[in-house]
Design an enzyme around this catalytic site. Sequence first.
Site, PDB file in Angstrom:
ATOM      1  N   CYS A   1      -2.199  21.176  25.146  1.00 37.06           N
ATOM      2  CA  CYS A   1      -2.677  20.569  24.103  1.00 37.06           C
ATOM      3  C   CYS A   1      -2.587  21.611  22.603  1.00 37.06           C
ATOM      4  CB  CYS A   1      -4.081  20.134  24.095  1.00 37.06           C
ATOM      5  SG  CYS A   1      -5.334  21.437  24.191  1.00 37.06           S
ATOM      6  N   GLY A   2      -2.415  22.606  22.596  1.00 38.21           N
ATOM      7  CA  GLY A   2      -2.350  23.443  21.372  1.00 38.21           C
ATOM      8  C   GLY A   2      -3.695  23.949  21.092  1.00 38.21           C
TER       9      GLY A   2
END
Length: 283
Positions: A124-125
């Site tokens: 998801c970063g």
Amino acid sequence: MTDRLTRVGPTTRIRVRELSGSTVRDRRDDLATEEPLEIRLTALDGTRKTVAITMRTPGHDFELAAGFLHGEGLVKPGGIAAIAYCTDEDLPPEARYNTVTVRLHGPIPHLPSLDRHFLTSSACGVCGSASLDDLHDRCAPLPRGTLELTPEILYGLPDALRAGQGVFGKTGGLHAAGLFRPDGTLMALREDVGRHNAVDKLIGWASLGQRLPLAEHVLMVSGRASYEIMQKALAADVPAVCAVSAPSSLAVDLAREFGMTLVGFLRGQRCNVYAGSERIIAE
């Protein structure tokens, strides 16, 4: 089966039981390795601080650290004095290669983002990434520049990216990011279980090699185009980002607001241009 997983670089070999119709057989299989990487900063005066813990595929770890720091605006080009794995004796051997220390020429930057650790995953970063408004404080809209792309060049990028994915060919479980010249020549490619990690490794390669800014290059990613990927590309002055899959709404907003070209669903002989169509020259 309860085989113990053993780390072997970017791939891990295990035993699996394969079912095919009424046939059952045991065989070996290669998986993409996923392990944590802690990124620490060390200032000129010896001050230390952990700024990120990310799940990644081992390999090109120094580039990953440099690219992450550049993309988040924590360290400017030339601000890194050295990067090394941690050699603290109190760490077990396997942990030493999961901890990277980045030594700076100056002090640790006093940024709000350093008041907490960045906790990231391979999927998801960065949690709590800067908003579009915050990006204006450190990034300016990109000029039109001289980069021009033809549809034929775009259509060839996915195959060139896939051809360079050596580890994906073994595991089928990695994202890739490739940096291309305007004529479609592949300059560098990096793979990782995290799409944003693959981009960080690529930007880190450019940063450590003093190749920034990347104002006349194209970034191609194997998955979707997220806000995190567009933010990292913008920080490196990459004017065009192409993705095999769809972009997110915030990725499109960022591209349009900062003058970037964003291409999605680039497959075969078709694609969608979501922003910056002026850089694509179609007859």
